[in-house]
Enzyme design. Structure first.
Site, short mmCIF file in Angstrom:
data_model
loop_
_atom_site.label_atom_id
_atom_site.label_comp_id
_atom_site.label_asym_id
_atom_site.label_seq_id
_atom_site.Cartn_x
_atom_site.Cartn_y
_atom_site.Cartn_z
N ASP A 28 3.04 6.55 15.12
CA ASP A 28 3.25 5.62 16.23
C ASP A 28 4.72 5.27 16.44
O ASP A 28 5.28 5.54 17.51
CB ASP A 28 2.39 4.35 16.04
CG ASP A 28 2.53 3.72 14.66
OD1 ASP A 28 3.41 4.15 13.89
OD2 ASP A 28 1.75 2.79 14.36
N ASP A 44 0.47 5.31 0.99
CA ASP A 44 -0.34 6.37 1.59
C ASP A 44 0.31 7.73 1.37
O ASP A 44 1.53 7.83 1.19
CB ASP A 44 -0.52 6.12 3.09
CG ASP A 44 -1.24 4.81 3.38
OD1 ASP A 44 -2.05 4.39 2.54
OD2 ASP A 44 -0.98 4.21 4.44
N ASP A 81 0.83 -1.20 0.00
CA ASP A 81 0.00 0.00 0.00
C ASP A 81 0.87 1.25 0.00
O ASP A 81 1.97 1.26 0.57
CB ASP A 81 -0.92 0.02 1.23
CG ASP A 81 -1.80 -1.22 1.30
OD1 ASP A 81 -2.52 -1.47 0.32
OD2 ASP A 81 -1.77 -1.92 2.32
#
Length: 452
Positions: A150, A70, A68
């Protein structure tokens, strides 16, 4: 005036320190999705900052192929929608995002986040009493956004325009050391979103990294915070954990940190010190099979995994209902299935399409006991027969004895021709003949004669 110039110069030096040429890591625009590059280019043409961000850069630095891509930008969600029009769909309330659609490919675009303490009202940010972020839509700069990520290894930004990386928290250094490190105070970050504890386990297993001590220490104590997460979200997270190809390793880590029992509280009663109960052995066997299927690029079904996980709790419940409730086998399975699935779905809200398949796999274990007459062929015609047989084969590996003989019979039956199948059935009928029906002579009805 000179003072202002000095301040600007200091910011520039700090900024330059965090900007790294991607070419030194053999990274260039050709490594990224064409659609992600188009999104970044279009946002930049409209005067906004835009970067490809997060896990895809981490994976490229590790020599892995990203799945993926982003994008992060300083454009607000509504501005993104104005730029991409019908191609854009805004999603999420807790964390507002834009999805840019390219047919079946979706590029997720997030606006730079700032610290939630900067929120002006509850529409921007809101916390629960336990410190969990219920809403996080305070927008900021790229530096502030990096601080909201995070782990340091995920706080990496790529600009295709000049082929540079931005690394504000030494994520590349941590990546080289194989170290996972939370950004900020670990207790606070886990309280903000307890799912970060699960993400730490997932990355440890997936990336073969270790969790630094300050990030590791609070997990066991804070594990119960997962009960505050919606069960539907936990179900999705459980699939990411257990179906990524490192299921066995992930399971061991979840047990080590006291997180598995938070996801599957109904299974904790079957845990033993040596981890050798039938239920524990089934979990490892099912996950080993799943890992092998992922490695072989075969289709995996979460319903099968959870049917295996809860098989022995189901069997225990069935025996209780038969012995104490006087129910027959079929009714006991139906009622026990309801109770076990209810416990499962309280923690992880599995969709009905999965629970229906779980029931089918369980009931097939009853059907597989029937090996005479037309029953075997009817059982083989069931859409979920293969999954039912696979569970039987795993049970045979764990239970031994008669279950091995049953699994061998069904393996042979599947791959035999019509004549061979008939012989297998006749052999079963000879070994297990139906008891003859007892013939009861009808009693003659007594007639009472009235005296004349």
């Amino acid at each position: 005036m000179p003072k202002a110039r000095a301040k600007k110069s200091e910011q520039t030096r700090r900024y330059d320190k965090n900007v790294i040429k991607a070419a030194q890591f053999d990274i260039s625009p050709r490594d990224f999705s064409r659609n992600a590059l188009n999104v970044v280019e279009k946002l930049q043409r409209q005067g906004f900052e835009a970067y490809i961000v997060g896990g895809c850069i981490r994976d490229l630095l590790l020599g892995k192929k990203p799945k993926d891509f982003d994008v992060a930008t300083n454009a607000r969600p509504e501005q993104i929608q104005n730029i991409f029009q019908r191609q854009c769909r805004l999603v999420g309330r807790r964390f507002r995002l834009a999805h840019i659609m390219f047919g079946r490919d979706i590029i997720e675009v997030a606006t730079f986040r700032a610290n939630h303490s900067d929120a002006r009202n509850e529409n921007q940010a809101k916390q629960s009493n336990e410190g969990m972020l219920l809403r996080d839509n305070v927008y900021g700069t790229i530096e502030q956004d990096a601080a909201r990520r995070d782990f340091t290894v995920n706080a990496l930004y790529y600009n295709p325009q000049d082929n540079t990386l931005r690394d504000y928290f030494e994520g590349i250094k941590d990546l080289k050391a194989g170290k996972l490190r939370l950004i900020g105070d670990p207790v606070t970050r886990y309280q903000e979103d307890p799912v970060r504890m699960l993400r730490s386990i997932r990355f440890m297993a997936k990336l073969d990294m270790f969790l630094e001590k300050p990030s590791e220490q609070p997990i066991r104590e804070l594990a119960p915070l997962l009960k505050n997460i919606p069960p539907a979200r936990l179900f999705d997270e459980s699939l990411k954990l257990l179906q990524a190809g490192q299921g066995v390793k992930t399971y061991r880590l979840l047990r080590q940190y006291g997180l598995f029992e938070q996801l599957f509280p109904a299974l904790s009663a079957y845990f033993t010190e040596k981890e050798d109960s039938f239920a524990e052995r089934m979990i490892v066997t099912a996950l080993t099979s799943t890992d092998e299927r992922v490695a072989d690029k075969l289709r995996i079904n979460p319903a099968f995994l959870f049917a295996a996980f809860f098989w022995y709790p189901l069997r225990e419940k069935v025996e209780i209902l038969k012995n104490e409730g006087g129910l027959n086998n079929h009714d006991a399975y139906a009622l026990a299935g309801n109770e076990v699935l209810d416990l499962f779905c309280r923690a992880l809200a599995a969709p009905r399409r999965h629970t229906a398949v779980i029931r089918d796999i369980w009931f097939l274990q009853l059907q597989l006991l029937k090996r005479t007459g037309s029953a075997p062929m009817r059982t083989m015609e069931h859409p979920k027969f293969r999954a039912g047989f696979d569970l039987l084969a795993m049970r045979a590996e764990i239970e031994g004895g008669e279950t091995i003989e049953l699994a061998k019979w069904w393996h042979e039956y599947q791959f035999s021709n019509g004549e061979q199948r008939e012989q297998l059935i006749q052999e079963q009928q000879r070994l297990h003949p139906k008891p003859k029906k007892k013939y009861y002579r009808p009693r003659r009805r007594k007639t009472t004669c009235s005296a004349e």
